[in-house]
Design a protein around this motif. Structure first.
Motif, PDB file in Angstrom:
ATOM      1  N   THR A  32      58.865 -42.184  -8.242  1.00 22.45           N
ATOM      2  CA  THR A  32      59.883 -42.430  -9.253  1.00 22.45           C
ATOM      3  C   THR A  32      60.526 -43.779  -8.916  1.00 22.45           C
ATOM      4  O   THR A  32      60.377 -44.302  -7.804  1.00 22.45           O
ATOM      5  CB  THR A  32      60.969 -41.343  -9.248  1.00 22.45           C
ATOM      6  N   GLU A  33      61.248 -44.334  -9.885  1.00 22.00           N
ATOM      7  CA  GLU A  33      61.909 -45.620  -9.651  1.00 22.00           C
ATOM      8  C   GLU A  33      62.899 -45.521  -8.496  1.00 22.00           C
ATOM      9  O   GLU A  33      62.966 -46.410  -7.640  1.00 22.00           O
ATOM     10  CB  GLU A  33      62.623 -46.074 -10.921  1.00 22.00           C
ATOM     11  N   SER A  34      63.641 -44.439  -8.427  1.00 25.48           N
ATOM     12  CA  SER A  34      64.630 -44.284  -7.348  1.00 25.48           C
ATOM     13  C   SER A  34      63.953 -44.163  -5.982  1.00 25.48           C
ATOM     14  O   SER A  34      64.470 -44.682  -4.985  1.00 25.48           O
ATOM     15  CB  SER A  34      65.542 -43.084  -7.603  1.00 25.48           C
ATOM     16  N   GLU A  35      62.806 -43.500  -5.918  1.00 26.27           N
ATOM     17  CA  GLU A  35      62.075 -43.405  -4.651  1.00 26.27           C
ATOM     18  C   GLU A  35      61.601 -44.776  -4.200  1.00 26.27           C
ATOM     19  O   GLU A  35      61.709 -45.123  -3.019  1.00 26.27           O
ATOM     20  CB  GLU A  35      60.878 -42.463  -4.802  1.00 26.27           C
ATOM     21  N   GLN A  78      62.953 -47.660  -5.017  1.00 22.03           N
ATOM     22  CA  GLN A  78      64.135 -48.421  -4.620  1.00 22.03           C
ATOM     23  C   GLN A  78      64.598 -48.027  -3.222  1.00 22.03           C
ATOM     24  O   GLN A  78      64.996 -48.880  -2.428  1.00 22.03           O
ATOM     25  CB  GLN A  78      65.270 -48.218  -5.619  1.00 22.03           C
ATOM     26  N   ARG A  79      64.552 -46.753  -2.905  1.00 18.98           N
ATOM     27  CA  ARG A  79      64.926 -46.295  -1.559  1.00 18.98           C
ATOM     28  C   ARG A  79      64.015 -46.894  -0.503  1.00 18.98           C
ATOM     29  O   ARG A  79      64.472 -47.336   0.555  1.00 18.98           O
ATOM     30  CB  ARG A  79      64.847 -44.763  -1.482  1.00 18.98           C
ATOM     31  N   LEU A  80      62.721 -46.907  -0.779  1.00 21.03           N
ATOM     32  CA  LEU A  80      61.775 -47.488   0.182  1.00 21.03           C
ATOM     33  C   LEU A  80      62.022 -48.987   0.370  1.00 21.03           C
ATOM     34  O   LEU A  80      62.028 -49.489   1.484  1.00 21.03           O
ATOM     35  CB  LEU A  80      60.338 -47.247  -0.280  1.00 21.03           C
ATOM     36  N   SER A  86      64.770 -50.656  -0.182  1.00 22.09           N
ATOM     37  CA  SER A  86      66.093 -50.965   0.365  1.00 22.09           C
ATOM     38  C   SER A  86      66.057 -51.038   1.889  1.00 22.09           C
ATOM     39  O   SER A  86      66.903 -51.673   2.505  1.00 22.09           O
ATOM     40  CB  SER A  86      67.123 -49.934  -0.085  1.00 22.09           C
ATOM     41  N   ARG A  87      65.067 -50.433   2.484  1.00 23.36           N
ATOM     42  CA  ARG A  87      64.913 -50.487   3.947  1.00 23.36           C
ATOM     43  C   ARG A  87      64.340 -51.821   4.400  1.00 23.36           C
ATOM     44  O   ARG A  87      64.413 -52.158   5.580  1.00 23.36           O
ATOM     45  CB  ARG A  87      64.009 -49.357   4.418  1.00 23.36           C
ATOM     46  N   TRP A 128      61.820 -56.724  -0.656  1.00 26.65           N
ATOM     47  CA  TRP A 128      62.424 -56.613  -1.993  1.00 26.65           C
ATOM     48  C   TRP A 128      62.489 -58.001  -2.622  1.00 26.65           C
ATOM     49  O   TRP A 128      62.090 -58.199  -3.763  1.00 26.65           O
ATOM     50  CB  TRP A 128      63.817 -56.008  -1.841  1.00 26.65           C
TER      51      TRP A 128
END
Length: 63
Positions: free
Chosen positions: A17-20, A22-24, A26-27, A32
């Protein structure tokens, strides 16, 4: 249903998903930034190709 992003790799296909995603990312802030820059470059190149194609087609048309 949540929209899934398909990422094709050499031996597998990932669905996130987009949020998953983004979480990856962000680390890894540098990754990014690299991905954003690459996306902008690809979008500009695509836009330029389309612009050139339209111009060539316009010039080929008889008046």
């Amino acid at each position: 249903m949540t929209k899934m992003l398909e990422i094709r790799m050499a031996r597998c296909v990932l669905y996130l998903t987009e949020s998953e995603l983004q979480r990856l990312l962000s680390r890894e802030p540098d990754l990014w930034k690299l991905a954003i820059g690459r996306g902008k470059g690809i979008a500009r190149a695509k836009q330029t190709r389309e612009r050139v194609t339209r111009k060539v087609e316009t010039e080929r048309r008889p008046d």
